[in-house]
Design a protein around this motif. Structure first.
Motif, PDB file in Angstrom:
ATOM      1  N   HIS A 389      63.826  33.698  54.430  1.00  0.00           N
ATOM      2  CA  HIS A 389      63.151  33.235  53.217  1.00  0.00           C
ATOM      3  C   HIS A 389      63.575  33.962  51.939  1.00  0.00           C
ATOM      4  CE1 HIS A 389      60.468  30.989  55.826  1.00  0.00           C
ATOM      5  NE2 HIS A 389      60.175  32.096  56.494  1.00  0.00           N
ATOM      6  N   GLY A 390      64.178  35.107  52.045  1.00  0.00           N
ATOM      7  CA  GLY A 390      64.455  35.925  50.865  1.00  0.00           C
ATOM      8  C   GLY A 390      65.558  35.365  49.990  1.00  0.00           C
ATOM      9  N   PRO A 391      65.520  35.690  48.695  1.00  0.00           N
ATOM     10  CA  PRO A 391      66.615  35.270  47.804  1.00  0.00           C
ATOM     11  C   PRO A 391      67.895  36.020  48.153  1.00  0.00           C
ATOM     12  CG  PRO A 391      65.152  36.774  46.659  1.00  0.00           C
ATOM     13  CD  PRO A 391      64.508  36.503  47.983  1.00  0.00           C
ATOM     14  N   THR A 392      69.018  35.383  47.977  1.00  0.00           N
ATOM     15  CA  THR A 392      70.284  36.041  48.291  1.00  0.00           C
ATOM     16  C   THR A 392      70.646  37.047  47.203  1.00  0.00           C
ATOM     17  OG1 THR A 392      71.677  34.418  47.158  1.00  0.00           O
ATOM     18  CG2 THR A 392      71.076  33.956  49.461  1.00  0.00           C
ATOM     19  N   VAL A 393      71.413  38.031  47.602  1.00  0.00           N
ATOM     20  CA  VAL A 393      71.882  39.034  46.648  1.00  0.00           C
ATOM     21  C   VAL A 393      72.727  38.363  45.573  1.00  0.00           C
ATOM     22  CG1 VAL A 393      73.372  41.070  46.398  1.00  0.00           C
ATOM     23  CG2 VAL A 393      71.801  40.889  48.357  1.00  0.00           C
ATOM     24  N   GLU A 394      73.564  37.413  45.979  1.00  0.00           N
ATOM     25  CA  GLU A 394      74.427  36.705  45.035  1.00  0.00           C
ATOM     26  C   GLU A 394      73.592  35.916  44.027  1.00  0.00           C
ATOM     27  OE1 GLU A 394      78.273  33.651  45.219  1.00  0.00           O
ATOM     28  OE2 GLU A 394      76.892  33.820  46.931  1.00  0.00           O
ATOM     29  N   GLU A 395      72.518  35.301  44.496  1.00  0.00           N
ATOM     30  CA  GLU A 395      71.655  34.499  43.621  1.00  0.00           C
ATOM     31  C   GLU A 395      71.003  35.358  42.543  1.00  0.00           C
ATOM     32  OE1 GLU A 395      67.666  31.656  44.130  1.00  0.00           O
ATOM     33  OE2 GLU A 395      68.414  32.862  45.804  1.00  0.00           O
ATOM     34  N   ILE A 396      70.437  36.497  42.924  1.00  0.00           N
ATOM     35  CA  ILE A 396      69.738  37.351  41.966  1.00  0.00           C
ATOM     36  C   ILE A 396      70.714  38.011  41.000  1.00  0.00           C
ATOM     37  CG2 ILE A 396      68.178  39.329  41.712  1.00  0.00           C
ATOM     38  CD1 ILE A 396      66.966  36.729  42.919  1.00  0.00           C
TER      39      ILE A 396
END
Length: 421
Positions: A389-396
């Motif tokens: 469920h967590g946001p990706t590192v690339e996305e943030i």
């Protein structure tokens, strides 16, 4: 893992009004029925179709997961039995009000323990206390911790002129002692401690200007009152009252501490046998500073470094450059679910607007790692949930170029500057 484990250090929940009844002691049922029959809830969001986000466990889990959040610290939100409004904003009860109000908060704590148990390992519930009866508060802190509420306690606000002692009073030492003993965080939430101002347009505006300052007072009351000297294991968390104010306020507190202690020290030296000269003369400031060094122990910045944390709800871009001065190990991001000033359902964008471009380890700490440490979450377990469920590192890491059209959080408001409170 290529995803962040996001723990919201500021969420809110509570039971629907009548659902508190089974959690009340039986002796209060008749009075509760009479009160509930005539009570008119003043909060539109608690009357809307979306109000069940406060108590519908499955809906809440779905919405938080969709928002990238796998765990939460749960502050109160709904109106507990016998309160005129949300307890977070309420004034300390009078002697005549105390018994029923205390029963109402205990009912909330019992309900909250069940609510947290419905999602094991994912909710750190914050227990409520009152300060009118310190021994009763200590007993409730122990009971709530045994019941599984791992979010600590909510320290009630003490506005000027209250019927209970100021927060710097040693009368509260039994509370600080049990919290230090059990490793129970003491949380003080924004909106607390403001005096009643009325409901005129000017009063509402003045409240918005002043409310965070009144909430901040818990910090300097406990620091100057010596609570951390007497109880070095005590943890204080200041939540949803901004974070950019902290370096400036610590500078100010250090200044006054140094100035008053210095004046008192010079006066004391002048009063010693054989001491002579003007530097030892007693002054107004030496009287204000008398005994302060002994009572406090460490100075304000040292206390902040060793004992304090900030629930930096929807941290804003202008606050982020101060993160090193605040302390990277102190900052805990929060979404403020389910409030409309929160970032839901745009928490990924809220994280991006604040943290895009920062080192991965810094984002991981502020978005979840620090909260896991302060509130005792099982981080490996939450990592397994964040893998889904967590946001990706690339996305943030991608800077936010456009604010979502439906976003209502101050996290996305243009401008913003650091101020003292």
């Amino acid at each position: 893992m290529d995803r962040y484990t996001v723990i919201s250090a500021d969420c809110h929940a509570g039971a629907d009004l009548l659902d508190y009844r089974p959690y009340l002691e039986r002796k209060h049922h008749e009075a509760f029925d009479a009160w509930a029959a005539t009570y008119v809830n003043p909060y539109e969001d608690l009357l809307a179709d979306t109000a069940d986000r406060n108590w519908n466990s499955e809906r809440r889990l779905r919405e938080l997961e969709a928002d990238g959040i796998v765990a939460e610290v749960v502050f109160p939100n709904t109106v507990p039995p016998f309160f005129p409004k949300a307890s977070l904003m309420a004034q300390p009860p009078t002697a005549a009000e105390y018994e029923q109000r205390w029963a109402g908060l205990q009912a909330h704590n019992r309900w909250l323990a069940d609510f947290c148990a419905a999602a094991p390992g994912r909710r750190a519930g914050v227990a409520q206390i009152l300060l009118n009866d310190v021994d009763a508060a200590v007993g409730e802190i122990r009971r709530a911790r045994e019941a599984g509420l791992t979010g600590g306690i909510l320290l009630p606000g003490v506005p000027p002129g209250s019927t209970v002692p100021e927060l710097y009073s040693e009368a509260y030492d039994p509370i600080w002692a049990v919290c230090a003993e059990l490793d129970v965080p003491v949380n003080h939430h924004g909106g607390s401690a403001s005096p009643p101002l009325g409901d005129e347009p000017a009063a509402r505006a003045v409240f918005m200007v002043e409310t965070t300052w009144f909430s901040h007072r818990a910090l300097w009351h406990l620091v100057f009152g010596g609570a951390f000297r007497r109880h070095p294991g005590l943890k204080l968390v200041l939540t949803e009252q901004g974070s950019g104010w902290i370096p400036g306020v610590l500078d100010m507190l250090d200044y006054y501490h140094g100035r008053l202690v210095s004046a008192a020290t010079k006066a004391s030296a002048g009063a010693s046998p054989g001491a002579t000269g003007a530097p030892g003369a007693s002054t107004a400031e030496s009287k204000f500073g008398a005994g302060l060094a002994e009572a406090m122990g460490k100075g304000p910045s040292a206390v902040w470094r060793d004992n304090c944390f900030v629930g930096a709800s929807f941290m804003r871009p202008h606050e982020v450059p101060l993160r090193d001065r605040i302390g990277l190990d102190k900052i805990m991001w929060g979404s403020d679910y389910p409030h409309d000033e929160g970032t839901t359902p745009y928490s990924r964008e809220g994280l991006r607007i604040a943290y895009a471009g920062l080192p991965r380890e810094e984002v991981a700490a502020m978005a979840g790692g620090n909260a896991a440490r302060v509130y005792g979450f099982d981080l490996p377990y939450l990592d397994s949930l964040a893998a889904v469920h967590g946001p990706t590192v690339e996305e943030i890491a991608e800077p936010l170029k456009e604010v979502p059209a439906g976003a209502t959080s101050p996290a996305f408001a243009p401008g913003g500057s650091v101020r003292v409170w």
